[in-house]
Design a protein around this motif. Structure first.
Motif, mmCIF file in Angstrom:
data_model
loop_
_atom_site.group_PDB
_atom_site.id
_atom_site.type_symbol
_atom_site.label_atom_id
_atom_site.label_comp_id
_atom_site.label_asym_id
_atom_site.label_seq_id
_atom_site.Cartn_x
_atom_site.Cartn_y
_atom_site.Cartn_z
ATOM 1 N N ASP A 251 0.847 -1.208 0.000
ATOM 2 C CA ASP A 251 0.000 0.000 0.000
ATOM 3 C C ASP A 251 0.874 1.246 0.000
ATOM 4 O OD1 ASP A 251 -2.162 -1.651 0.304
ATOM 5 O OD2 ASP A 251 -2.312 -1.362 2.487
ATOM 6 N N PHE A 252 1.899 1.217 0.845
ATOM 7 C CA PHE A 252 2.733 2.404 1.005
ATOM 8 C C PHE A 252 3.504 2.719 -0.281
ATOM 9 C CE2 PHE A 252 6.752 4.476 2.210
ATOM 10 C CZ PHE A 252 6.210 5.665 2.669
ATOM 11 N N LEU A 253 4.006 1.657 -0.946
ATOM 12 C CA LEU A 253 4.730 1.888 -2.201
ATOM 13 C C LEU A 253 3.828 2.600 -3.202
ATOM 14 C CD1 LEU A 253 6.685 -1.466 -2.699
ATOM 15 C CD2 LEU A 253 7.472 0.686 -1.743
ATOM 16 N N GLN A 254 2.564 2.189 -3.207
ATOM 17 C CA GLN A 254 1.585 2.810 -4.094
ATOM 18 C C GLN A 254 1.404 4.293 -3.746
ATOM 19 O OE1 GLN A 254 0.620 -0.066 -5.884
ATOM 20 N NE2 GLN A 254 0.437 1.587 -7.388
ATOM 21 N N MET A 255 1.257 4.557 -2.448
ATOM 22 C CA MET A 255 1.064 5.928 -1.957
ATOM 23 C C MET A 255 2.217 6.832 -2.366
ATOM 24 S SD MET A 255 0.106 5.721 2.002
ATOM 25 C CE MET A 255 -1.410 5.026 2.575
ATOM 26 N N LEU A 256 3.423 6.295 -2.150
ATOM 27 C CA LEU A 256 4.614 7.093 -2.407
ATOM 28 C C LEU A 256 4.722 7.411 -3.891
ATOM 29 C CD1 LEU A 256 6.698 8.132 -0.448
ATOM 30 C CD2 LEU A 256 8.147 6.176 -1.008
ATOM 31 N N GLN A 257 4.383 6.390 -4.709
ATOM 32 C CA GLN A 257 4.491 6.596 -6.151
ATOM 33 C C GLN A 257 3.473 7.605 -6.662
ATOM 34 O OE1 GLN A 257 4.601 3.051 -8.596
ATOM 35 N NE2 GLN A 257 5.874 2.052 -7.066
ATOM 36 N N SER A 258 2.283 7.575 -6.053
ATOM 37 C CA SER A 258 1.246 8.474 -6.566
ATOM 38 C C SER A 258 1.267 9.845 -5.881
ATOM 39 C CB SER A 258 -0.133 7.810 -6.443
ATOM 40 O OG SER A 258 -0.289 7.324 -5.140
ATOM 41 N N ALA A 259 2.173 10.028 -4.914
ATOM 42 C CA ALA A 259 2.267 11.335 -4.252
ATOM 43 C C ALA A 259 2.733 12.379 -5.263
ATOM 44 C CB ALA A 259 3.234 11.264 -3.083
ATOM 45 N N PRO A 260 2.069 13.534 -5.312
ATOM 46 C CA PRO A 260 2.472 14.554 -6.281
ATOM 47 C C PRO A 260 3.874 15.081 -5.973
ATOM 48 C CG PRO A 260 0.803 15.396 -4.754
ATOM 49 C CD PRO A 260 0.945 13.948 -4.462
ATOM 50 N N GLY A 261 4.596 15.399 -7.027
ATOM 51 C CA GLY A 261 5.949 15.921 -6.832
ATOM 52 C C GLY A 261 5.898 17.337 -6.272
ATOM 53 N N GLY A 262 6.993 17.807 -5.726
ATOM 54 C CA GLY A 262 7.083 19.191 -5.291
ATOM 55 C C GLY A 262 6.467 19.490 -3.936
ATOM 56 N N THR A 263 5.895 18.485 -3.273
ATOM 57 C CA THR A 263 5.350 18.753 -1.936
ATOM 58 C C THR A 263 6.441 18.566 -0.890
ATOM 59 O OG1 THR A 263 4.552 16.489 -1.979
ATOM 60 C CG2 THR A 263 2.930 18.200 -2.374
ATOM 61 N N ARG A 264 6.287 19.318 0.219
ATOM 62 C CA ARG A 264 7.306 19.227 1.256
ATOM 63 C C ARG A 264 7.115 18.007 2.137
ATOM 64 N NH1 ARG A 264 7.081 24.132 4.664
ATOM 65 N NH2 ARG A 264 8.309 22.823 6.055
ATOM 66 N N MET A 265 5.872 17.575 2.185
ATOM 67 C CA MET A 265 5.575 16.427 3.036
ATOM 68 C C MET A 265 4.592 15.498 2.349
ATOM 69 S SD MET A 265 5.247 17.190 7.018
ATOM 70 C CE MET A 265 6.760 17.810 7.730
ATOM 71 N N LEU A 266 4.758 14.232 2.639
ATOM 72 C CA LEU A 266 3.798 13.258 2.145
ATOM 73 C C LEU A 266 2.475 13.518 2.864
ATOM 74 C CD1 LEU A 266 3.368 10.589 0.504
ATOM 75 C CD2 LEU A 266 3.987 9.386 2.598
ATOM 76 N N GLU A 267 1.394 13.463 2.114
ATOM 77 C CA GLU A 267 0.092 13.649 2.754
ATOM 78 C C GLU A 267 -0.753 12.400 2.600
ATOM 79 O OE1 GLU A 267 -2.050 17.140 1.714
ATOM 80 O OE2 GLU A 267 -0.464 18.483 2.441
ATOM 81 N N VAL A 268 -1.400 12.014 3.682
ATOM 82 C CA VAL A 268 -2.328 10.889 3.620
ATOM 83 C C VAL A 268 -3.685 11.395 4.061
ATOM 84 C CG1 VAL A 268 -2.901 8.610 4.538
ATOM 85 C CG2 VAL A 268 -0.523 9.181 4.012
ATOM 86 N N GLN A 269 -4.643 11.299 3.198
ATOM 87 C CA GLN A 269 -6.002 11.793 3.432
ATOM 88 C C GLN A 269 -5.971 13.238 3.952
ATOM 89 O OE1 GLN A 269 -7.695 8.731 5.922
ATOM 90 N NE2 GLN A 269 -8.349 7.579 4.116
ATOM 91 N N GLY A 270 -5.177 14.049 3.269
ATOM 92 C CA GLY A 270 -5.106 15.469 3.599
ATOM 93 C C GLY A 270 -4.264 15.780 4.827
ATOM 94 N N ARG A 271 -3.695 14.774 5.432
ATOM 95 C CA ARG A 271 -2.938 15.007 6.653
ATOM 96 C C ARG A 271 -1.447 14.841 6.383
ATOM 97 N NH1 ARG A 271 -3.717 15.039 12.043
ATOM 98 N NH2 ARG A 271 -1.709 14.657 13.050
ATOM 99 N N PRO A 272 -0.635 15.864 6.685
ATOM 100 C CA PRO A 272 0.801 15.728 6.445
ATOM 101 C C PRO A 272 1.421 14.699 7.402
ATOM 102 C CG PRO A 272 0.330 17.770 7.614
ATOM 103 C CD PRO A 272 -0.994 17.159 7.280
ATOM 104 N N ILE A 273 2.336 13.913 6.836
ATOM 105 C CA ILE A 273 2.993 12.879 7.644
ATOM 106 C C ILE A 273 4.281 13.469 8.212
ATOM 107 C CG2 ILE A 273 3.899 10.515 7.620
ATOM 108 C CD1 ILE A 273 0.877 10.715 7.035
#
Ligand SMILES: Cc1cc2nc3c(=O)[nH]c(=O)nc-3n(C[C@H](O)[C@H](O)[C@H](O)COP(=O)(O)OP(=O)(O)OC[C@H]3O[C@@H](n4cnc5c(N)ncnc54)[C@H](O)[C@@H]3O)c2cc1C
Lengths: 184, 627
Positions: free
Chosen positions: B305-327
């Motif tokens: 699941d996480f590999l999928q999340m990381l791959q689909s995370a938009p570029g240029g963000t400072r933090m990974l977000e999961v359901q609108g929440r910064p990690i």
């Protein structure tokens, strides 16, 4: 009486030059040690018996293990023959539901059921034969079966060989008439 | 009463009653192995040899420290020439170890290798009767006596030759299946590659960069796929599964069900293949609901699941977000669904625990931790492990790099795994989750780590393939992976001849290990296909036409279509019905043997007269007494 039957063992003694023999088990005051034949399937019970040795667990040395593809190949008279030769007890250590051959275990079980009926009718103790499934790692089951058969045989004493031989002859005759009936 | 033994007496002394084979003058050579003390520390092997010399038909009996050694085997070949030995008995370890070794020696001596018998004096004698040397010695003598009795009834047998169908069926279109198919095709062999999903690639599809090379998995998959799909020697069947298999090496009958009918309809097809390569792979462990709050808390995810999340995370963000929440902080938890301990972990639905190590999760976790720290330097990363097993070449660097990248490590004991629970705190300081761990790196200090995300480094579980396991009796281990014949000596073969293992269907493996196993399986299959015919062992039923009376009883017992049937044969000048065995289809179970009143049908190598000879050998009055 029983002793006499044993020393009369025909067919066997004549094969061996008597002068060279010492007969440990047959000596007058030796305790009775039954001979156990284990018919062990090549896929399950034989490697299972190997596993007992590999684990350095011990059981009586009066246990003789023969490898078989499936004990379904033995006719009823084969077991009776073994007893007539002086084997006291037989453990059929099969594969049970792990049997690699289609339908073989079911046939075997039916054959042993029939054999036990014959034994009962003929007066031969049915405790002399056990059918069980032993897997390749069933160490405890193997030890338990061997020790229970040993206990049973100790209580029964030596097999009545002449009786077994008589039942063997009858069994072969029955097989023959069944075949004739089948062919007709 | 008439003598019940009448007619059973041997006509000549030294012959087994009823055994025609013994009429021949057998000269048995008996060879007893000390096994470097394994046998001779318990069994008086010299006495066994002495007793053997007195057994009827025995020409010579010798003792050697290691019969399996070259000089040991030479004893056999020499005696065949010098003494005229024509039957051989070796009394040593279990026949499963060295029966074939000694058959080879017998053949090198110029004899038919089936004129050989084996007595098991180690696993079933010395090791099992350690504290009864006298009893063990007597038993050893009787076992040798039985083997001699059987050997005297041995007949020369020839291996059965059948045409070899030079087509390989590969089940599973992951990297293992594709690699095996490609390698076989490169040898000019025909391959049918069956894949249950709609695409080749298996678990590597969409995995992103893979360790240790950091190449894109798609690159590896695409290369192999191109080789398979564009290859005239390979037929790829997608959306298909093997339904059943029967037959034997060189001649497997395979039924395949799949959506390859016109217009993608479901259809079945069958083919004959000479070899099967099982490359059905694995699936990632799926935690039970509530296991580390999985499936009950959205902040707990598995590694895939996480590999999928990381791959689909938009570029240029400072933090990974999961359901609108910064990690802001996250934890990776090792060994989820691997190295489970009885009493600590809950068994799966089948009642079993995954006690094995899944081998790829440690490095994958470290790899992803590094990726997070590099891409999102403000995210705190915690790694909770019991052991770091970066065992493969080039993977230890991941551990070092992760430490340098600021990943914080906590080590727990397997018996006390970390606990994932809902977080506490207020406002922006509140984290949704917390992980409690007893950290052995700080001498067992109990720590509570507030985190926004927990990644479970889930292990590998073999894909269930009952249709294959049941129909050809593929052996599986306690861990449910398919089991090889020998982990070192025969690592890609299974006990079913002609079936080979490739990749993670056998055990957890990384890409490199998977591809080398697949290559090995392909070479093994290619080697089998080098022969026009397959040779099968001759332990099948045979009818003695001089005894068969045509009662047909045997046929009623046979469960194998076409293996045994009644045919017309000419005897003298008339045509009669007699039983006939098809040796290619007979499995040698012997169910037919028990019902023949003439004993006309017998299983070669395991004849009833041989069993009776063995019984006579066991009960014989052998020379077991003290000197
Ligand atoms: C999260 C994760 C990350 C990983 N990262 C790395 C990495 O970075 N580096 C690395 O070296 N390794 C990595 N691995 C390991 C890698 O995925 C495996 O080594 C590889 O996928 C094994 O390939 P395989 O062909 O044996 O099995 P699979 O990939 O599982 O392929 C099996 C195929 O068989 C098919 N199949 C199953 N049953 C049947 C059936 N009955 N009939 C027909 N087809 C069937 C399946 O659909 C599948 O396509 C990772 C694994 C995981 C879980």
């Amino acid at each position: 009486m029983k002793k006499q039957e044993r020393s009369q063992a025909p067919g066997v003694a004549s094969q061996w030059p008597a002068a060279t023999l010492t007969m440990r088990c047959l000596m007058e005051n030796d305790p009775y040690i039954p001979k156990i034949l284990v018919l062990a399937t090549e896929h399950c019970a034989y490697p299972g018996a190997d596993a007992v040795g590999k684990a350095h667990l011990e059981y009586g040395a009066n246990t003789y293990i023969l490898r078989v593809p499936s004990p379904a190949l033995f006719p009823e008279d084969f077991y009776l023959h073994a007893w007539s030769r002086g084997v006291d007890g037989i453990l059929i250590a099969a594969c049970g539901s792990d049997c690699p051959y289609r339908g073989a275990y079911e046939r075997l079980a039916r054959r042993i059921d029939d054999l036990m009926v014959r034994m009962k009718e003929g007066g031969l103790e049915t405790e002399r034969i056990r059918l069980t499934a032993i897997c390749t790692v069933c160490i405890k089951a193997f030890l338990k079966e061997v020790s229970q058969l040993n206990e049973a045989l100790a209580a029964l004493g030596p097999v009545r060989r002449a009786l077994a031989a008589q039942l063997e002859a009858e069994s072969r005759a029955r097989l023959r008439s069944a075949a004739l009936a089948g062919a007709a | 009463m008439s003598d019940p033994f009448q007619g059973k007496k041997p006509e000549q002394p030294g012959l087994t009653p009823g055994c025609q084979r013994c009429e021949e003058q057998a000269k048995v050579g008996v060879y007893i192995c000390r096994c470097g003390g394994n046998i001779s520390d318990v069994v008086d092997v010299e006495r066994v040899a002495e007793a053997a010399r007195q057994m009827p038909g025995v020409a010579t009996a010798k003792v050697h420290t290691f019969m399996c050694s070259d000089p040991g085997q030479q004893l056999i070949t020499e005696d065949i020439l010098a003494v005229g030995v024509n039957r051989v008995v070796v009394a040593s370890c279990t026949p499963f170890l060295h029966e074939s070794t000694f058959r080879g020696a017998v053949a090198r001596g110029g004899m038919n290798s089936y004129l050989y018998e084996h007595a098991n004096l180690r696993e079933q004698c010395s090791w099992a009767h350690r504290h009864d040397p006298a009893g063990a010695t007597e038993k050893a003598i009787r076992l040798v006596s039985a083997a001699v009795g059987k050997a005297r009834c041995d007949a020369a047998l020839d291996q059965i030759r059948l045409p070899n169908h030079r087509i390989a069926l590969v089940a599973g279109g992951g990297i293992a299946g594709m690699k095996a198919a490609g390698d076989l095709a490169a040898c000019g062999l025909r391959v049918v590659l069956v894949e249950s999903t709609g695409a080749l690639g298996g678990q590597l599809l969409g995995r992103g960069a893979v360790y240790p090379t950091e190449t894109d998995a798609e690159h590896i998959v695409a290369g192999l796929r191109k080789e398979a799909e564009g290859n005239p020697h390979i037929e790829v069947l997608l959306n298909s599964r093997v339904r059943s298999v029967s037959g034997f090496v060189g001649n497997f009958q395979v039924t395949i069900e799949g959506r390859f009918g016109p217009g993608g309809q479901s259809a079945t097809t069958s083919l004959t293949a000479g070899a099967l390569i099982i490359a059905t792979g694995f699936h990632p462990y799926v935690p039970a609901e509530g296991e580390f709050l999985y499936a009950t808390h959205p902040g707990v995810v598995t590694m895939p699941d996480f590999l999928q999340m990381l791959q689909s995370a938009p570029g240029g963000t400072r933090m990974l977000e999961v359901q609108g929440r910064p990690i802001r902080s996250m934890a990776f938890l090792h060994c989820v669904g691997s190295r489970q301990i009885d009493g600590v972990h809950t068994p799966g639905p089948d009642g079993r625990l995954n006690t094995y190590c899944s081998r790829v999760c440690c490095t994958t976790a470290l790899q992803q931790e590094i990726a997070v720290r590099r891409r999102f330097p403000e995210t705190a990363v915690f790694d909770l492990y019991q052991d770091i097993r970066t065992y493969a070449r080039g993977t230890e660097d991941y551990y070092r790099t992760a430490s340098e990248a600021g990943v914080v490590f906590f080590r727990y004991r397997g018996e006390e795994p970390p606990v994932v629970e809902a977080g506490e705190g207020k406002g922006t300081r509140r984290t949704p989750l917390a992980v409690r761990v007893k950290d052995t790196l700080t001498w067992g200090e109990e720590l509570r780590l507030p985190v926004d995300l927990v990644v479970l480094a889930t292990g590998m579980v073999p894909n269930a393939i009952p249709e294959l396991v049941d129909s050809i009796k593929l052996p599986t281990g306690e861990d449910r992976f398919l089991q090889e014949v020998h982990p070192k000596l025969r690592p890609v073969e299974v006990s079913v001849n002609g079936v080979l293992l490739a990749g993670t269907a056998q055990a957890p493996m990384d890409i490199r290990e998977t591809l080398s196993a697949a290559g090995a399986a392909a070479v093994k299959a290619a080697a089998m296909f080098a022969h026009e015919d397959v040779e099968l062992n001759p332990y099948v039923a045979e009818v003695d036409l001089s005894l068969c009376e045509g009662s047909g009883q045997c046929v009623t017992q046979c469960e194998y279509d076409g293996a045994l049937q009644m045919v017309d044969v000419i005897v003298g000048d008339r045509s009669v019905r007699r039983a006939q065995v098809n040796p290619g289809l007979c499995v040698g179970c012997g169910a037919c043997v028990a019902v023949c009143p003439q004993r006309a049908i017998q299983v070669n190598g395991w004849r009833l007269d041989q069993y009776e000879a063995m019984i006579d050998g066991i009960v014989a009055e052998v020379a077991v007494g003290a000197h």
